[in-house]
Design a protein around this motif. Structure first.
Motif, PDB file in Angstrom:
ATOM      1  N   VAL A  71       0.858  -1.109   0.064  1.00  0.00           N
ATOM      2  CA  VAL A  71       0.011   0.092  -0.066  1.00  0.00           C
ATOM      3  C   VAL A  71       0.822   1.326   0.097  1.00  0.00           C
ATOM      4  O   VAL A  71       0.654   2.247  -0.638  1.00  0.00           O
ATOM      5  CB  VAL A  71      -0.840  -0.177   1.341  1.00  0.00           C
ATOM      6  N   PHE A  72       1.932   1.385   0.714  1.00  0.00           N
ATOM      7  CA  PHE A  72       2.608   2.359   0.873  1.00  0.00           C
ATOM      8  C   PHE A  72       4.195   2.626   0.625  1.00  0.00           C
ATOM      9  O   PHE A  72       4.840   3.593   0.294  1.00  0.00           O
ATOM     10  CB  PHE A  72       2.900   2.880   2.366  1.00  0.00           C
ATOM     11  N   GLY A  73       4.490   1.277   0.066  1.00  0.00           N
ATOM     12  CA  GLY A  73       5.876   1.165  -0.293  1.00  0.00           C
ATOM     13  C   GLY A  73       6.919   1.126   0.743  1.00  0.00           C
ATOM     14  O   GLY A  73       8.054   1.483   0.705  1.00  0.00           O
ATOM     15  N   ASP A 288      -4.657  -1.373 -11.285  1.00  0.00           N
ATOM     16  CA  ASP A 288      -6.112  -2.012 -10.965  1.00  0.00           C
ATOM     17  C   ASP A 288      -6.343  -2.435  -9.634  1.00  0.00           C
ATOM     18  O   ASP A 288      -7.653  -2.979  -9.217  1.00  0.00           O
ATOM     19  CB  ASP A 288      -6.183  -3.206 -12.063  1.00  0.00           C
ATOM     20  N   LEU A 289      -5.234  -2.759  -8.876  1.00  0.00           N
ATOM     21  CA  LEU A 289      -5.474  -3.082  -7.494  1.00  0.00           C
ATOM     22  C   LEU A 289      -5.849  -1.795  -6.662  1.00  0.00           C
ATOM     23  O   LEU A 289      -6.280  -2.031  -5.494  1.00  0.00           O
ATOM     24  CB  LEU A 289      -4.207  -3.691  -6.878  1.00  0.00           C
ATOM     25  N   GLY A 290      -5.525  -0.640  -7.310  1.00  0.00           N
ATOM     26  CA  GLY A 290      -5.813   0.515  -6.363  1.00  0.00           C
ATOM     27  C   GLY A 290      -4.564   1.029  -5.615  1.00  0.00           C
ATOM     28  O   GLY A 290      -4.181   1.797  -4.787  1.00  0.00           O
ATOM     29  N   LEU A 291      -3.061   0.052  -6.448  1.00  0.00           N
ATOM     30  CA  LEU A 291      -1.872   0.455  -5.751  1.00  0.00           C
ATOM     31  C   LEU A 291      -1.024   0.874  -7.045  1.00  0.00           C
ATOM     32  O   LEU A 291      -1.619   1.307  -8.203  1.00  0.00           O
ATOM     33  CB  LEU A 291      -1.399  -0.775  -5.327  1.00  0.00           C
ATOM     34  N   THR A 292       0.450   1.417  -6.609  1.00  0.00           N
ATOM     35  CA  THR A 292       1.166   1.606  -7.634  1.00  0.00           C
ATOM     36  C   THR A 292       1.736   0.405  -8.266  1.00  0.00           C
ATOM     37  O   THR A 292       1.464  -0.826  -8.000  1.00  0.00           O
ATOM     38  CB  THR A 292       2.500   2.381  -7.026  1.00  0.00           C
ATOM     39  N   TRP A 295       3.994  -2.460  -6.738  1.00  0.00           N
ATOM     40  CA  TRP A 295       3.525  -3.010  -5.499  1.00  0.00           C
ATOM     41  C   TRP A 295       4.260  -4.361  -5.122  1.00  0.00           C
ATOM     42  O   TRP A 295       4.514  -4.288  -4.020  1.00  0.00           O
ATOM     43  CB  TRP A 295       2.049  -3.429  -5.645  1.00  0.00           C
ATOM     44  N   ALA A 296       4.488  -5.189  -6.129  1.00  0.00           N
ATOM     45  CA  ALA A 296       5.151  -6.401  -5.927  1.00  0.00           C
ATOM     46  C   ALA A 296       6.630  -6.364  -5.553  1.00  0.00           C
ATOM     47  O   ALA A 296       7.131  -6.853  -4.444  1.00  0.00           O
ATOM     48  CB  ALA A 296       4.855  -7.334  -6.999  1.00  0.00           C
ATOM     49  N   TYR A 297       7.320  -5.317  -6.045  1.00  0.00           N
ATOM     50  CA  TYR A 297       8.466  -4.931  -5.817  1.00  0.00           C
ATOM     51  C   TYR A 297       8.551  -4.699  -4.478  1.00  0.00           C
ATOM     52  O   TYR A 297       9.507  -4.962  -3.627  1.00  0.00           O
ATOM     53  CB  TYR A 297       9.120  -3.954  -7.025  1.00  0.00           C
ATOM     54  N   ASN A 298       7.764  -3.756  -4.005  1.00  0.00           N
ATOM     55  CA  ASN A 298       7.822  -3.319  -2.769  1.00  0.00           C
ATOM     56  C   ASN A 298       7.666  -4.420  -1.763  1.00  0.00           C
ATOM     57  O   ASN A 298       8.298  -4.101  -0.611  1.00  0.00           O
ATOM     58  CB  ASN A 298       6.650  -2.048  -2.492  1.00  0.00           C
ATOM     59  N   ILE A 299       6.711  -5.045  -1.917  1.00  0.00           N
ATOM     60  CA  ILE A 299       6.489  -6.376  -0.930  1.00  0.00           C
ATOM     61  C   ILE A 299       7.956  -6.922  -0.821  1.00  0.00           C
ATOM     62  O   ILE A 299       8.359  -7.265   0.333  1.00  0.00           O
ATOM     63  CB  ILE A 299       5.429  -7.194  -1.383  1.00  0.00           C
ATOM     64  N   ILE A 300       8.165  -7.439  -2.051  1.00  0.00           N
ATOM     65  CA  ILE A 300       9.611  -8.130  -1.893  1.00  0.00           C
ATOM     66  C   ILE A 300      10.972  -7.283  -1.277  1.00  0.00           C
ATOM     67  O   ILE A 300      11.613  -7.803  -0.270  1.00  0.00           O
ATOM     68  CB  ILE A 300      10.169  -8.558  -3.334  1.00  0.00           C
TER      69      ILE A 300
END
Length: 342
Positions: A71-73, A288-292, A295-300
């Protein structure tokens, strides 16, 4: 259009508008307050526990951090609400927490009557039994007449009753609401047996005065698919929490880790990975998720991949020494599987 059909059309439009308005409610609220409020265990080693300074760590805690990163990075933008087995559902229903990441079993009644949504299983578990070695018991089928410590308000309590009834065994339940009370009762010898999810038994054994004096019996008496839960009625937030888990699993399958994600993002020519990490120019998966789109990069970047989260908190190199087993990737004979990110 006659009045009957006009009324129906207006009603559908109102419902549709209401659904659209509700769909972004939690994400909007989370962004407005600047953090994810996550319901966790009051203290379960390896899964969710605070240190002396109040810093939370654990497998479930990393899921809270992963959603914050999506959500926030920033994986630090999360606050934790310790919940008991009894209070966790009220906390989620009331909106006190935005999500539960608290070794909670996905069941039909929780998915329907309680008004929660589950989609992902981040840990496939099953209920087991722990006894002292001095009891000289090698099987749960030898426990007839035993006093069994169990936490109230859990599927554990129900499974216990079913198992003993199905096997024509008698037992004396010793029931407490709080995990700490169950632990203390077992440690004090008020019961012969401790039952909960097997992962919890491995964790709880570490807290006992002499862990080696206790053995976990081989029987698994239930299916306990554990995973994050959210309230029904907000599909967007449901998608974000669900796809956070899938991103962790997909990252492991791609071989993307917290250490190499920057290098892979800047050098890969694999279109699937480029799309996944948000470096493909025309991708809209994140928005489409409402995120940047990263988003997956930020999670990892924030917590690593699923394998890293597992091994860091509860894996073979930790005091819990839990093997991956069915929680391995599907490519390695396990059940962890992510739908395509495209």
């Amino acid at each position: 259009m006659n009045n009957k059909f006009l009324s129906a059309a207006i009603g559908a439009a109102v419902l549709g508008f209401g659904a659209s308005a509700a769909s972004a409610a939690v994400l909007d609220d989370v962004k407005a307050k600047g953090f994810v409020q996550c319901g966790v265990n009051t203290g379960l080693a390896g899964f969710a526990s605070p240190d002396a300074a109040g810093n939370w760590t654990g497998f479930d805690v990393d899921y809270c951090k992963a959603v914050a990163a999506a959500v926030f990075g920033d994986a630090t933008k999360v606050k934790y609400t310790p919940t008991t087995a009894q209070s966790r559902f009220t906390a989620l229903q009331s909106g006190e927490v935005d999500m539960l990441a608290r070794n909670t079993t996905w069941t039909i009644s929780r998915d329907t009557a309680l008004g929660f949504n589950f989609r992902t299983v981040n840990y496939y578990d099953g209920q087991g039994f722990m006894v002292t070695k001095g009891l000289n018991v090698n099987s749960a089928l030898e426990l007839s007449g035993a006093a069994v410590c169990v936490q109230s308000g859990t599927t554990t309590e129900l499974n216990l009753a079913d198992y003993f009834q199905a096997n024509n065994l008698e037992y004396k339940p010793v029931v407490f609401e709080k995990l700490e009370e169950v632990n203390a009762a077992y440690q004090a010898g008020r019961c012969d047996v401790y039952t909960t999810d097997q992962s919890g038994l491995y964790s709880l054994r570490l807290t006992l005065t002499n862990p080696d004096d206790h053995v976990i019996l081989p029987e698994i008496i239930s299916k306990e698919p554990l995973g994050p839960a959210v309230r029904q009625g907000d599909d967007q937030w449901f998608d974000i929490v669900s796809w956070t888990h899938y991103a962790l699993v997909q990252a492991e399958e791609f071989g993307i880790t917290q250490a190499n994600v920057d290098e892979i993002k800047s050098s890969t020519t694999n279109p699937d990975i480029k799309r996944f990490l948000g470096s493909e120019a025309d991708t809209k998966i994140g928005t489409d998720l409402g995120l940047t789109n990263d988003w997956a990069y930020n999670i990892i970047k924030g917590v690593g991949n699923y394998g890293e989260v597992f091994e860091r908190n509860i894996g073979a190199s930790t005091p819990l020494k839990i093997e991956r087993g069915v929680n391995a990737l599907w490519t390695k004979g396990g059940l962890q599987y992510a739908p395509p990110v495209r």
